[in-house]
Each structure stands twice: as C-alpha cells, then as structure tokens.
Scaffold this motif. Structure first.
Motif, PDB file in Angstrom:
ATOM      1  N   LEU A  30      -7.303   2.555 -19.113  1.00 19.19           N
ATOM      2  CA  LEU A  30      -8.272   2.870 -18.118  1.00 19.19           C
ATOM      3  C   LEU A  30      -8.747   4.898 -17.403  1.00 19.19           C
ATOM      4  O   LEU A  30      -8.080   5.575 -17.900  1.00 19.19           O
ATOM      5  N   THR A  31     -10.001   4.923 -17.773  1.00 20.85           N
ATOM      6  CA  THR A  31     -10.024   6.724 -17.813  1.00 20.85           C
ATOM      7  C   THR A  31     -11.216   7.366 -16.613  1.00 20.85           C
ATOM      8  O   THR A  31     -12.404   6.689 -16.549  1.00 20.85           O
ATOM      9  N   CYS A  32     -10.620   8.074 -15.792  1.00 17.87           N
ATOM     10  CA  CYS A  32     -11.634   8.678 -14.660  1.00 17.87           C
ATOM     11  C   CYS A  32     -12.838   9.735 -15.214  1.00 17.87           C
ATOM     12  O   CYS A  32     -12.284  10.401 -15.753  1.00 17.87           O
ATOM     13  N   GLU A  33     -13.930   8.892 -14.907  1.00 20.12           N
ATOM     14  CA  GLU A  33     -14.749   9.973 -16.006  1.00 20.12           C
ATOM     15  C   GLU A  33     -14.795  11.197 -15.162  1.00 20.12           C
ATOM     16  O   GLU A  33     -15.706  12.603 -15.602  1.00 20.12           O
ATOM     17  N   ALA A  34     -14.757  11.561 -13.832  1.00 22.03           N
ATOM     18  CA  ALA A  34     -15.601  12.249 -13.117  1.00 22.03           C
ATOM     19  C   ALA A  34     -13.546  13.810 -13.765  1.00 22.03           C
ATOM     20  O   ALA A  34     -13.693  14.701 -12.843  1.00 22.03           O
ATOM     21  N   THR A  35     -13.037  12.902 -13.656  1.00 19.93           N
ATOM     22  CA  THR A  35     -11.212  14.238 -13.738  1.00 19.93           C
ATOM     23  C   THR A  35     -10.718  14.606 -15.084  1.00 19.93           C
ATOM     24  O   THR A  35      -9.700  15.086 -15.062  1.00 19.93           O
ATOM     25  N   GLY A  36     -11.658  13.435 -15.808  1.00 21.48           N
ATOM     26  CA  GLY A  36     -11.322  12.584 -17.504  1.00 21.48           C
ATOM     27  C   GLY A  36      -9.428  12.549 -17.238  1.00 21.48           C
ATOM     28  O   GLY A  36      -9.366  12.213 -18.794  1.00 21.48           O
ATOM     29  N   GLU A  37      -8.951  11.703 -16.264  1.00 25.00           N
ATOM     30  CA  GLU A  37      -7.559  11.527 -16.788  1.00 25.00           C
ATOM     31  C   GLU A  37      -7.534   9.352 -17.079  1.00 25.00           C
ATOM     32  O   GLU A  37      -8.767   9.520 -16.899  1.00 25.00           O
ATOM     33  N   SER A  80      -7.185  -5.698  -8.732  1.00 24.40           N
ATOM     34  CA  SER A  80      -5.580  -5.317  -7.930  1.00 24.40           C
ATOM     35  C   SER A  80      -6.160  -3.492  -7.649  1.00 24.40           C
ATOM     36  O   SER A  80      -5.819  -3.035  -6.396  1.00 24.40           O
ATOM     37  N   LEU A  81      -7.309  -3.312  -8.106  1.00 25.18           N
ATOM     38  CA  LEU A  81      -7.973  -2.212  -7.437  1.00 25.18           C
ATOM     39  C   LEU A  81      -9.098  -2.128  -6.562  1.00 25.18           C
ATOM     40  O   LEU A  81      -8.550  -1.196  -5.320  1.00 25.18           O
ATOM     41  N   HIS A  86      -5.626   5.710  -6.450  1.00 22.25           N
ATOM     42  CA  HIS A  86      -6.391   6.830  -5.652  1.00 22.25           C
ATOM     43  C   HIS A  86      -8.038   7.557  -6.647  1.00 22.25           C
ATOM     44  O   HIS A  86      -9.173   7.842  -5.301  1.00 22.25           O
ATOM     45  N   ALA A  87      -8.028   7.598  -7.993  1.00 28.20           N
ATOM     46  CA  ALA A  87      -9.497   7.732  -8.535  1.00 28.20           C
ATOM     47  C   ALA A  87      -9.867   6.810  -8.136  1.00 28.20           C
ATOM     48  O   ALA A  87     -11.190   7.053  -8.572  1.00 28.20           O
ATOM     49  N   TRP A  88      -9.552   5.439  -8.194  1.00 29.15           N
ATOM     50  CA  TRP A  88     -10.800   4.283  -7.847  1.00 29.15           C
ATOM     51  C   TRP A  88     -11.364   4.716  -6.768  1.00 29.15           C
ATOM     52  O   TRP A  88     -12.102   4.290  -6.330  1.00 29.15           O
ATOM     53  N   THR A  89     -10.042   4.533  -5.528  1.00 30.42           N
ATOM     54  CA  THR A  89     -10.675   5.193  -4.483  1.00 30.42           C
ATOM     55  C   THR A  89     -11.810   6.374  -4.239  1.00 30.42           C
ATOM     56  O   THR A  89     -12.740   5.917  -3.692  1.00 30.42           O
ATOM     57  N   THR A  90     -11.777   7.319  -4.908  1.00 27.55           N
ATOM     58  CA  THR A  90     -12.168   8.093  -4.438  1.00 27.55           C
ATOM     59  C   THR A  90     -13.316   8.060  -5.175  1.00 27.55           C
ATOM     60  O   THR A  90     -14.481   8.611  -4.793  1.00 27.55           O
ATOM     61  N   HIS A  91     -13.498   7.808  -6.660  1.00 21.37           N
ATOM     62  CA  HIS A  91     -14.367   7.667  -7.124  1.00 21.37           C
ATOM     63  C   HIS A  91     -14.973   6.460  -7.552  1.00 21.37           C
ATOM     64  O   HIS A  91     -16.295   6.629  -8.039  1.00 21.37           O
ATOM     65  N   GLY A  92     -14.277   5.592  -7.209  1.00 20.80           N
ATOM     66  CA  GLY A  92     -15.434   4.166  -7.018  1.00 20.80           C
ATOM     67  C   GLY A  92     -15.491   3.415  -8.249  1.00 20.80           C
ATOM     68  O   GLY A  92     -14.333   4.036  -9.086  1.00 20.80           O
ATOM     69  N   GLU A  93     -16.027   1.718  -8.635  1.00 23.36           N
ATOM     70  CA  GLU A  93     -15.706   1.508  -9.775  1.00 23.36           C
ATOM     71  C   GLU A  93     -16.413   2.148 -11.280  1.00 23.36           C
ATOM     72  O   GLU A  93     -16.037   1.604 -12.109  1.00 23.36           O
ATOM     73  N   ALA A  94     -17.452   2.231 -10.749  1.00 24.06           N
ATOM     74  CA  ALA A  94     -17.881   2.888 -11.347  1.00 24.06           C
ATOM     75  C   ALA A  94     -17.633   4.289 -12.495  1.00 24.06           C
ATOM     76  O   ALA A  94     -17.892   4.553 -13.159  1.00 24.06           O
TER      77      ALA A  94
END
Length: 114
Positions: A25-32, A51-52, A64-72
C-alpha cells in the motif's frame, strides 16, 4: 436468481484457489509504503479497504494516510504471489515471512499490520 445459476456460482466460488502472496500500500502524496502478506492475496484487498473505509485499520499511520489523502491517494498492489500448489502449509508460511522481509527491505517499507 434461478436455483441452478446460484448453485453454479457457489460451486465456482468454492473452487477458486487462494494464493498466498505479498502486497503493498503506497501513499502517493507522501511516498510512504506499507507491505503485508496474506494466505489469500486475491481477497486481502477487500479486508484492507473495508477497515480503512471504516476508520478501523490496525496500522494508525496507514489509516492516517488514508484519512488525510483519501482512497485515491493510497494505492494497493500485489507485489508477489506464490503459484506453487504443491508447497505444504509450513512451507507457505516460511515463504511468506521470507518474501515479506525481502519486499520490506527492497521497497523500504513499513509493516502494513502494526
């Protein structure tokens, strides 16, 4: 739905083989990136997304990454799947642990389940 059609669909579903594998699972905004393993990689995405979406994922940073940056903003990918149906249960578990460590190192990722 007709009984025969329903029976055929149930039979087909039961015949689906669950393959073990490693996902990311990668957060595109933060790169995590977070990496996890599953005995049934094809259906794991449903559990994670559920669950997310409900704000109940065990990994707080991922939630937190999901909540902040959304599903997309969070991308799910199957990194590697095992196709060896002859491997024993213990062999699959050992393979999953080894491959999880490998991909965490390669992707410089955190564990998906914290």
């Amino acid at each position: 739905m007709e009984k025969t059609r329903r029976r055929d669909l149930v039979r087909d579903y039961k015949e689906i083989r669950s393959r073990p594998g490693v996902y990311s699972l990668t957060c595109e905004a933060t790169g995590e990136t977070w990496v996890g393993s599953s005995r049934a990689i094809g259906t794991q995405v449903n559990n994670i997304m559920f669950s997310l979406r409900h704000g109940s994922h065990r990994n707080r940073a991922l939630q937190h990454a999901w909540t902040t940056h959304g599903e997309a903003g969070v991308v799910y990918a199957i990194v590697e799947a095992l196709d060896d149906e002859e491997m024993t249960g213990i062999g699959r578990e050992t393979w999953l642990k080894e491959r999880l460590r490998h991909w965490m190192q390669i992707l410089q990722a955190k564990p998906a389940i914290a």
